[in-house]
Design a protein around this motif. Structure first.
Motif, PDB file in Angstrom:
ATOM      1  N   ILE A   1      13.698  10.162  10.112  1.00  0.00           N
ATOM      2  CA  ILE A   1      12.358   9.671  10.426  1.00  0.00           C
ATOM      3  C   ILE A   1      11.489  10.808  10.952  1.00  0.00           C
ATOM      4  O   ILE A   1      10.285  10.869  10.671  1.00  0.00           O
ATOM      5  N   GLN A   2      12.082  11.722  11.685  1.00  0.00           N
ATOM      6  CA  GLN A   2      11.329  12.872  12.168  1.00  0.00           C
ATOM      7  C   GLN A   2      10.857  13.736  11.009  1.00  0.00           C
ATOM      8  O   GLN A   2       9.717  14.218  11.010  1.00  0.00           O
ATOM      9  N   PHE A   3      11.708  13.926  10.004  1.00  0.00           N
ATOM     10  CA  PHE A   3      11.294  14.734   8.856  1.00  0.00           C
ATOM     11  C   PHE A   3      10.227  14.016   8.034  1.00  0.00           C
ATOM     12  O   PHE A   3       9.285  14.647   7.547  1.00  0.00           O
ATOM     13  N   ILE A   4      10.362  12.702   7.869  1.00  0.00           N
ATOM     14  CA  ILE A   4       9.339  11.953   7.132  1.00  0.00           C
ATOM     15  C   ILE A   4       7.994  12.045   7.844  1.00  0.00           C
ATOM     16  O   ILE A   4       6.940  12.211   7.208  1.00  0.00           O
ATOM     17  N   THR A   5       8.010  11.949   9.167  1.00  0.00           N
ATOM     18  CA  THR A   5       6.776  12.090   9.934  1.00  0.00           C
ATOM     19  C   THR A   5       6.179  13.486   9.772  1.00  0.00           C
ATOM     20  O   THR A   5       4.963  13.649   9.625  1.00  0.00           O
ATOM     21  N   GLU A   6       7.031  14.508   9.775  1.00  0.00           N
ATOM     22  CA  GLU A   6       6.564  15.876   9.565  1.00  0.00           C
ATOM     23  C   GLU A   6       5.961  16.046   8.171  1.00  0.00           C
ATOM     24  O   GLU A   6       4.918  16.689   8.007  1.00  0.00           O
ATOM     25  N   GLU A   7       6.621  15.462   7.175  1.00  0.00           N
ATOM     26  CA  GLU A   7       6.129  15.571   5.801  1.00  0.00           C
ATOM     27  C   GLU A   7       4.751  14.937   5.648  1.00  0.00           C
ATOM     28  O   GLU A   7       3.893  15.445   4.923  1.00  0.00           O
TER      29      GLU A   7
ATOM     30  N   TYR B   1       0.834  -1.205   0.000  1.00  0.00           N
ATOM     31  CA  TYR B   1       0.000   0.000   0.000  1.00  0.00           C
ATOM     32  C   TYR B   1       0.869   1.256   0.000  1.00  0.00           C
ATOM     33  O   TYR B   1       0.527   2.259  -0.637  1.00  0.00           O
ATOM     34  N   GLY B   2       1.995   1.199   0.703  1.00  0.00           N
ATOM     35  CA  GLY B   2       2.914   2.332   0.693  1.00  0.00           C
ATOM     36  C   GLY B   2       3.488   2.593  -0.692  1.00  0.00           C
ATOM     37  O   GLY B   2       3.632   3.747  -1.103  1.00  0.00           O
TER      38      GLY B   2
ATOM     39  N   SER C   1       4.877  11.965  -0.976  1.00  0.00           N
ATOM     40  CA  SER C   1       6.280  12.325  -0.814  1.00  0.00           C
ATOM     41  C   SER C   1       6.898  11.597   0.369  1.00  0.00           C
ATOM     42  O   SER C   1       8.029  11.092   0.293  1.00  0.00           O
ATOM     43  N   ALA C   2       6.169  11.521   1.485  1.00  0.00           N
ATOM     44  CA  ALA C   2       6.674  10.825   2.671  1.00  0.00           C
ATOM     45  C   ALA C   2       6.869   9.340   2.398  1.00  0.00           C
ATOM     46  O   ALA C   2       7.842   8.731   2.863  1.00  0.00           O
TER      47      ALA C   2
END
Length: 311
Positions: free
Chosen positions: A265-271, A44-45, A280-281
């Motif tokens: 991982i913090q930036f991906i979570t923010e995105e 799904y991702g 995008s994430a």
């Protein structure tokens, strides 16, 4: 007179060899959970990363590798922040992993000796590992607080120095994150080394002493080679855990200052959950996951070869 025993019918505890589906029935429960919690989310991702995913729109057009290509277009903010956060995470891993491996080995060597209170000190070094990341983060954020932290209180009250803004200074903001992580997780690696040291036969050291070997020679030619398999395991698992840095930076510095401590991982979570850029994430997650697989494979091959050669 025939002495052949009668053929027993398959009963309790016996497999019916005539039914080839029996082994697969035993695997079915695990296969169901594996599909639901691994295969389906990953698939799904991938689907989300290949479409322009907008929760407020019914139309989610297929865009192919657009979001993957955007990660390599450094004119976009997503690419700049993604690779900067990946560089931050790599820096944290390069600094913290040698500290975690070497310090845990040193503590294990000390606590493997017959010293007074050995069990007490083992418990003391292991106990921080039972804390949650939020408790650990709040504790070390207070210790290095710019004004009322323990470190600055000691500097100002005992030595009359000005407080240092650890949490808002690039470079210095890594100190509470790295020191806190080492303090928090060192007990697990130490326990692994203690178990491995307990399995080394004393006869090796006795033979070395007869040959006149000193403390350093015994450590270099006996202890280190025999600990090579557990060192491989500790290093690989510590690298994987370090690349998953998230809670420490979120609680202690919130990725600041100027995103200098923001993990990937913090930036991906923010995105995904702040900017609502799910496609995008998802693409970032798969690029990061692929980089992790390649890095881990190379690390495992190199260290396994060295461990095999050392043994």
């Amino acid at each position: 007179m025939s002495t052949a025993l009668p053929r027993r019918r398959p009963g309790y505890g016996q497999l019916n060899d005539s039914n080839p589906l029996v082994p697969y029935l035993y695997l079915l429960p695990h296969a169901i959970f594996f599909f639901v919690f691994v295969i389906y989310p990953v698939g799904y991702g991938v689907y989300v990363s290949l479409h322009r995913w907008d929760l407020l729109s019914e139309s989610r057009p297929f865009v192919g590798l657009e979001y993957y290509r955007a990660l390599f277009d450094f004119s976009t903010p997503q690419a700049q922040f993604f690779w900067k956060s990946l560089l931050n995470t790599t820096f944290f891993t390069v600094i913290s992993v040698p500290l975690l491996v070497a310090t845990s080995l040193g503590l294990a060597l000390l606590l493997n000796r017959p010293i007074l209170g050995r069990a007490f000190f083992r418990a003391v070094f292991f106990l921080p590992g039972v804390l949650t990341v939020s408790v650990m983060g709040i504790l070390w954020r207070w210790i290095f607080d710019n004004q009322i932290g323990l470190v600055n209180a000691i500097r100002t009250d005992l030595f009359g120095n000005q407080p240092i803004p650890f949490l808002t200074t690039e470079g210095l903001a890594w100190l509470p994150i790295i020191i806190g992580t080492v303090w928090w997780t060192i007990g697990f690696n130490m326990t692994l080394y203690l178990a491995a040291l307990g399995n080394i036969s004393r006869s090796y050291y006795e033979a070395a002493e007869i040959d006149g070997a000193g403390t350093w020679a015994k450590f270099r030619f006996i202890t280190l080679p025999l600990l090579a398999p557990i060192t491989l395991f500790v290093t690989v698992t510590t690298v994987l855990a370090s690349f998953q840095l998230f809670g420490q930076t979120l609680v202690i510095t919130n990725g600041g200052p100027s995103r200098s401590t923001q993990s990937v991982i913090q930036f991906i979570t923010e995105e995904a959950f702040t900017n609502y850029q799910f496609s995008s994430a998802a693409a970032m997650s798969f690029v990061f996951g692929l980089a992790m697989l390649i890095f881990t494979y190379l690390q495992f091959k190199i260290m396994a070869r060295d461990a095999k050669g050392g043994s």
